[in-house]
Motif scaffolding. Sequence first.
Motif, PDB file in Angstrom:
ATOM      1  N   GLY A 130      37.285  35.296 -34.946  1.00  0.00           N
ATOM      2  CA  GLY A 130      38.021  34.992 -36.160  1.00  0.00           C
ATOM      3  C   GLY A 130      38.746  33.670 -36.188  1.00  0.00           C
ATOM      4  O   GLY A 130      39.626  33.459 -37.040  1.00  0.00           O
ATOM      5  N   TYR A 131      38.379  32.746 -35.299  1.00  0.00           N
ATOM      6  CA  TYR A 131      39.050  31.452 -35.250  1.00  0.00           C
ATOM      7  C   TYR A 131      38.291  30.413 -36.064  1.00  0.00           C
ATOM      8  O   TYR A 131      37.059  30.384 -36.053  1.00  0.00           O
ATOM      9  N   ARG A 132      39.046  29.555 -36.758  1.00  0.00           N
ATOM     10  CA  ARG A 132      38.482  28.506 -37.593  1.00  0.00           C
ATOM     11  C   ARG A 132      38.631  27.156 -36.897  1.00  0.00           C
ATOM     12  O   ARG A 132      39.698  26.841 -36.355  1.00  0.00           O
ATOM     13  N   ALA A 133      37.578  26.361 -36.964  1.00  0.00           N
ATOM     14  CA  ALA A 133      37.584  25.056 -36.286  1.00  0.00           C
ATOM     15  C   ALA A 133      38.464  24.065 -37.032  1.00  0.00           C
ATOM     16  O   ALA A 133      38.514  24.053 -38.271  1.00  0.00           O
ATOM     17  N   GLY A 134      39.139  23.209 -36.255  1.00  0.00           N
ATOM     18  CA  GLY A 134      39.981  22.165 -36.820  1.00  0.00           C
ATOM     19  C   GLY A 134      39.652  20.810 -36.231  1.00  0.00           C
ATOM     20  O   GLY A 134      38.491  20.432 -36.105  1.00  0.00           O
ATOM     21  N   ARG A 135      40.673  20.092 -35.791  1.00  0.00           N
ATOM     22  CA  ARG A 135      40.494  18.730 -35.322  1.00  0.00           C
ATOM     23  C   ARG A 135      39.881  18.698 -33.926  1.00  0.00           C
ATOM     24  O   ARG A 135      39.871  19.688 -33.210  1.00  0.00           O
ATOM     25  N   THR A 136      39.399  17.516 -33.555  1.00  0.00           N
ATOM     26  CA  THR A 136      38.669  17.320 -32.300  1.00  0.00           C
ATOM     27  C   THR A 136      39.434  16.370 -31.390  1.00  0.00           C
ATOM     28  O   THR A 136      40.128  15.464 -31.855  1.00  0.00           O
ATOM     29  N   ALA A 137      39.294  16.588 -30.096  1.00  0.00           N
ATOM     30  CA  ALA A 137      39.912  15.701 -29.107  1.00  0.00           C
ATOM     31  C   ALA A 137      38.945  15.504 -27.950  1.00  0.00           C
ATOM     32  O   ALA A 137      38.077  16.353 -27.690  1.00  0.00           O
ATOM     33  N   HIS A 138      39.091  14.379 -27.260  1.00  0.00           N
ATOM     34  CA  HIS A 138      38.194  14.036 -26.160  1.00  0.00           C
ATOM     35  C   HIS A 138      38.935  14.002 -24.828  1.00  0.00           C
ATOM     36  O   HIS A 138      40.098  13.586 -24.757  1.00  0.00           O
ATOM     37  N   PHE A 139      38.254  14.429 -23.778  1.00  0.00           N
ATOM     38  CA  PHE A 139      38.662  14.145 -22.407  1.00  0.00           C
ATOM     39  C   PHE A 139      37.926  12.885 -21.974  1.00  0.00           C
ATOM     40  O   PHE A 139      36.733  12.726 -22.260  1.00  0.00           O
TER      41      PHE A 139
END
Length: 307
Positions: A130-139
């Motif tokens: 039930g989780y909605r995708a949001g912003r992205t981050a990089h390693f």
Amino acid sequence: MTVIVRAFRAPGDAEAVARVRRAALPFMLVTPEALVFEGEHAHPNSRYRPLVAEEGGEVIATARVGLAHDSPEPGVGYANVYVHPERRGRGAGTAVVRAAEEYLAGAGATEVYTWVLDEPGHRAFAERHGYRAGRTAHFLRLDLAGGTLPPLRTPPDGVRIVPASDFAGDPRPLFELDAATTADEPGDVATELTDYAHWLDETWGHPLFSRELTSVAVVDGRPVAFSAARTDGSTRYGTAMTGTAREYRGRGLAKLAKNDSLHRARDAGFTEAFTGNDAGNAPMLAVNEWFGYEICATEVRHVRTLG
């Protein structure tokens, strides 16, 4: 065998949990000592409660669970779950997520945020729950042993680059700079650092934090830019935060501070450097590309509304 979820027990679980987290997300620094410290020094309002999942007495998954106490938005919780790659598919992840959500709901959370690796299996798992995708981050990773750092540059007139340890007698100016730059960080949840005493305890006193390798640009005795360093005490170095006071941006001072820190880390024998950036933070991504960092993994922030 049955998977059992329970609260983290310090110090007995620390080594096993550190092993699971290093296997699941090798781009973040973690040590048993740091895990124990974080549990003992968490802010009371964070309701911090790390969890572990056992199967046959073996810790195979864990989670960091709590409330974003330093956010001005009420009801924001987080649950970051780590399952050992060799123990996936046994139900541990689902069991930990359910336990985390139940705990957070009881603690007053109305939303739960989590970071999910940008891989099909991980994203599908989050969506099923039930989780909605949001912003992205990089390693990002930099080879300190085999790579080539940009040469050190002489700071402009009136600017000195010093280690954070120079502020050991009075770290408050560094706290104020950290608070100002953190407030400008892109993210789904706003963060306000207002508790100096807790910052001293949890950030300045953190066992991974290196005052000697954290570099600060100083103008007229005031810190105006910095690059905060953490290390695992062995070979791995990480940048926890790099930032500049608003009125001093655009002068390359954060780049000078970070370059100084990286050179000293390499000279001290550290062989790998890690950092993380929001995918929308183009200026910092460009700075890290200039240093030679390369993206080694990507995460996607997901959120679920409880109830």
